[in-house]
Design a protein around this motif. Structure first.
Motif, short mmCIF file in Angstrom:
data_model
loop_
_atom_site.label_atom_id
_atom_site.label_comp_id
_atom_site.label_asym_id
_atom_site.label_seq_id
_atom_site.Cartn_x
_atom_site.Cartn_y
_atom_site.Cartn_z
N ALA A 292 0.57 -1.82 0.27
CA ALA A 292 -0.39 -0.35 0.15
C ALA A 292 0.86 1.34 -0.46
O ALA A 292 0.33 1.79 -0.66
CB ALA A 292 -0.75 -0.25 1.13
N ALA A 293 1.75 1.39 1.03
CA ALA A 293 2.70 2.46 1.05
C ALA A 293 3.60 2.34 -0.62
O ALA A 293 3.74 3.68 -0.93
CB ALA A 293 3.98 2.20 2.16
N GLY A 294 4.27 1.60 -1.34
CA GLY A 294 4.66 1.61 -1.74
C GLY A 294 4.07 2.61 -3.47
O GLY A 294 4.22 3.53 -4.43
N LEU A 295 2.87 2.06 -3.01
CA LEU A 295 1.78 2.40 -4.39
C LEU A 295 1.33 4.51 -3.60
O LEU A 295 1.41 4.47 -5.46
CB LEU A 295 -0.17 1.62 -4.66
N LYS A 296 1.11 4.25 -3.01
CA LYS A 296 1.10 5.88 -2.30
C LYS A 296 2.23 6.63 -2.67
O LYS A 296 2.39 7.75 -3.13
CB LYS A 296 0.54 6.06 -1.56
N VAL A 297 3.26 6.21 -2.81
CA VAL A 297 5.17 6.74 -3.67
C VAL A 297 4.81 7.08 -4.55
O VAL A 297 5.36 8.30 -4.76
CB VAL A 297 6.06 5.69 -2.86
N VAL A 298 4.19 6.61 -4.87
CA VAL A 298 3.73 6.43 -6.65
C VAL A 298 3.16 7.67 -7.24
O VAL A 298 3.73 8.53 -8.42
CB VAL A 298 3.49 5.63 -7.63
N ARG A 299 1.58 7.58 -6.35
CA ARG A 299 1.14 8.85 -6.75
C ARG A 299 1.84 9.97 -6.15
O ARG A 299 1.53 11.01 -6.74
CB ARG A 299 -0.13 8.13 -5.32
N GLU A 300 1.82 10.04 -4.86
CA GLU A 300 3.04 11.56 -4.60
C GLU A 300 4.15 11.64 -5.67
O GLU A 300 4.21 12.97 -5.62
CB GLU A 300 3.40 11.25 -2.68
N ALA A 301 5.21 10.31 -5.65
CA ALA A 301 5.98 11.29 -6.83
C ALA A 301 5.34 11.91 -8.36
O ALA A 301 5.95 12.99 -9.45
CB ALA A 301 6.93 9.86 -7.38
N ALA A 302 4.03 11.15 -8.99
CA ALA A 302 3.32 11.93 -9.98
C ALA A 302 3.01 12.92 -9.57
O ALA A 302 3.30 14.15 -11.01
CB ALA A 302 2.19 10.83 -10.59
N ILE A 303 2.61 13.37 -8.35
CA ILE A 303 1.82 15.08 -8.13
C ILE A 303 3.10 16.09 -7.82
O ILE A 303 3.38 17.04 -8.66
CB ILE A 303 1.19 14.92 -6.72
N ARG A 304 4.28 15.78 -7.61
CA ARG A 304 5.53 16.14 -7.14
C ARG A 304 6.47 16.67 -8.93
O ARG A 304 6.75 17.28 -9.33
CB ARG A 304 6.69 15.62 -7.06
N LEU A 305 6.10 15.48 -9.47
CA LEU A 305 6.39 15.71 -11.29
C LEU A 305 5.84 16.51 -11.35
O LEU A 305 6.01 17.02 -12.39
CB LEU A 305 6.65 14.45 -11.20
N ALA A 306 4.18 16.81 -11.64
CA ALA A 306 3.64 17.18 -12.17
C ALA A 306 3.51 19.17 -11.76
O ALA A 306 3.42 19.64 -12.36
CB ALA A 306 1.73 16.82 -12.36
N ARG A 307 3.80 18.98 -10.08
CA ARG A 307 3.36 20.69 -10.31
C ARG A 307 5.15 20.67 -10.20
O ARG A 307 5.11 22.13 -10.17
CB ARG A 307 4.21 19.83 -8.53
N ALA A 308 6.07 20.14 -11.05
CA ALA A 308 7.85 21.33 -10.98
C ALA A 308 7.96 22.39 -11.61
O ALA A 308 7.79 22.85 -11.05
CB ALA A 308 8.94 19.64 -10.68
N PRO A 309 6.84 22.14 -12.53
CA PRO A 309 6.91 23.19 -13.58
C PRO A 309 6.49 24.15 -13.69
O PRO A 309 6.10 25.38 -13.80
CB PRO A 309 5.64 22.30 -14.94
N VAL A 310 5.15 24.06 -12.52
CA VAL A 310 4.06 25.85 -12.25
C VAL A 310 5.12 25.83 -10.97
O VAL A 310 4.69 27.82 -10.62
CB VAL A 310 3.05 25.57 -11.07
N LEU A 311 6.36 25.70 -10.10
CA LEU A 311 7.00 26.32 -8.64
C LEU A 311 8.08 27.36 -9.38
O LEU A 311 8.38 27.32 -10.82
CB LEU A 311 7.61 25.54 -7.98
N ASN A 312 7.96 28.63 -8.70
CA ASN A 312 8.82 29.64 -9.05
C ASN A 312 8.52 30.73 -10.08
O ASN A 312 9.79 30.57 -11.29
CB ASN A 312 9.69 29.02 -8.55
N SER A 313 7.33 30.57 -11.14
CA SER A 313 7.24 30.75 -12.46
C SER A 313 6.07 31.20 -11.90
O SER A 313 5.00 31.25 -11.63
CB SER A 313 7.55 29.82 -13.36
N SER A 314 5.54 32.46 -12.93
CA SER A 314 4.21 32.43 -13.14
C SER A 314 3.23 31.53 -13.53
O SER A 314 3.38 31.02 -14.40
CB SER A 314 4.33 33.88 -14.16
N VAL A 315 2.20 31.55 -12.89
CA VAL A 315 1.32 30.01 -13.00
C VAL A 315 0.56 31.13 -14.32
O VAL A 315 0.21 29.89 -15.22
CB VAL A 315 0.37 29.78 -11.96
N ILE A 316 0.23 31.87 -14.58
CA ILE A 316 -0.50 32.36 -15.70
C ILE A 316 0.40 32.13 -17.40
O ILE A 316 -0.17 31.72 -17.72
CB ILE A 316 -1.06 33.81 -15.84
N SER A 317 1.43 32.17 -17.20
CA SER A 317 2.11 32.19 -18.01
C SER A 317 2.17 30.42 -18.14
O SER A 317 2.77 29.73 -19.43
CB SER A 317 3.75 32.58 -18.55
#
Length: 239
Positions: A94-119
């Protein structure tokens, strides 16, 4: 008493089965390395479960999980209690499955950080869909922005039922002031799959907009995500 001739045969069969299982997993791993996208959901899940349950043939378990929840994405976003209810899924798996989900979320969030979300709007939508589309219950996230529209906080405000999430304008204002935010983007999901806003969605959006406007904070948008797509209140003319 003479020795039962069947016993040696049974003893010899065990390592053969083990060898076959090991060979299958190695072949599956090779196929994945050569063409990851070509693997169906149950085989990708089989590879993942094999890391958590190395001594067991997990192909039946991976198929059972896909049959119950629907897809790889649905499995890794399933509620922990629902996962634990599947025979063969322990805490490690169960923990392994949740690690994958959290990794996917962090990968998707990375391009949004420290930049204008509008652009970076497309990247923001990708992140919201990754984080929320397949969730079994509604969640309400608030994205707080500074004066340059840079994301300064991404917070889960509320988790509700399958079709309702309470959101309190006073709490949104309190948090925006604490973060010195200049703007807010509201995001929530519709587990039904249909992202079209309900009357309640529209009403709470207007209430939050009015409350934030009183303290000089704007609402850039309210985005609803679902399996069938997403809607933007700004694009619809509601904001």
């Amino acid at each position: 008493m003479s020795e039962d001739p069947a016993l040696p045969g049974l003893a010899e069969a065990a390592p053969v089965v083990k060898a076959n299982h090991k060979g299958h997993r190695e072949r599956l791993r090779t196929r994945f390395m050569e063409a990851p996208a070509a693997l169906p959901d149950y085989e990708l899940l089989e590879l993942l479960l094999g890391l958590a349950i190395p001594q067991k043939d997990v192909k039946p378990l991976s198929k059972a999980l896909i049959a119950r929840f629907g897809s790889f994405a649905d499995v890794i976003t399933a509620d922990l209690d629902d996962l634990r209810g599947v025979d063969g899924i322990g805490e490690v798996a169960a923990a392994g499955l949740k690690v994958v989900r959290e990794a996917a979320i962090r990968l998707a969030r990375a391009p949004v950080l420290n930049s204008s979300v509008i652009s970076s709007w497309d990247a923001l939508l990708d992140y919201c869909r990754t984080a929320m589309t397949t969730l079994p219950s509604e969640q309400f996230r608030l994205l707080f922005l500074d004066r340059k529209n840079v994301l300064i906080a991404d917070e889960l405000q509320q988790t509700g039922t399958i079709d309702h999430t309470p959101l309190y304008p006073r709490e949104v204002v309190k948090r925006a002031l604490a973060l010195h935010a200049s703007a807010v983007i509201m995001v929530h999901n519709h587990p039904s799959g249909d992202p079209q806003p309900s009357r309640a969605d529209i009403d709470v959006t207007k209430a939050v907009k009015t409350a934030l406007a009183a303290v000089g904070v704007s609402v850039h948008d309210h985005v609803i995500v679902g399996r069938k797509g997403h809607v933007s209140f700004k694009a619809m003319g509601i904001l």
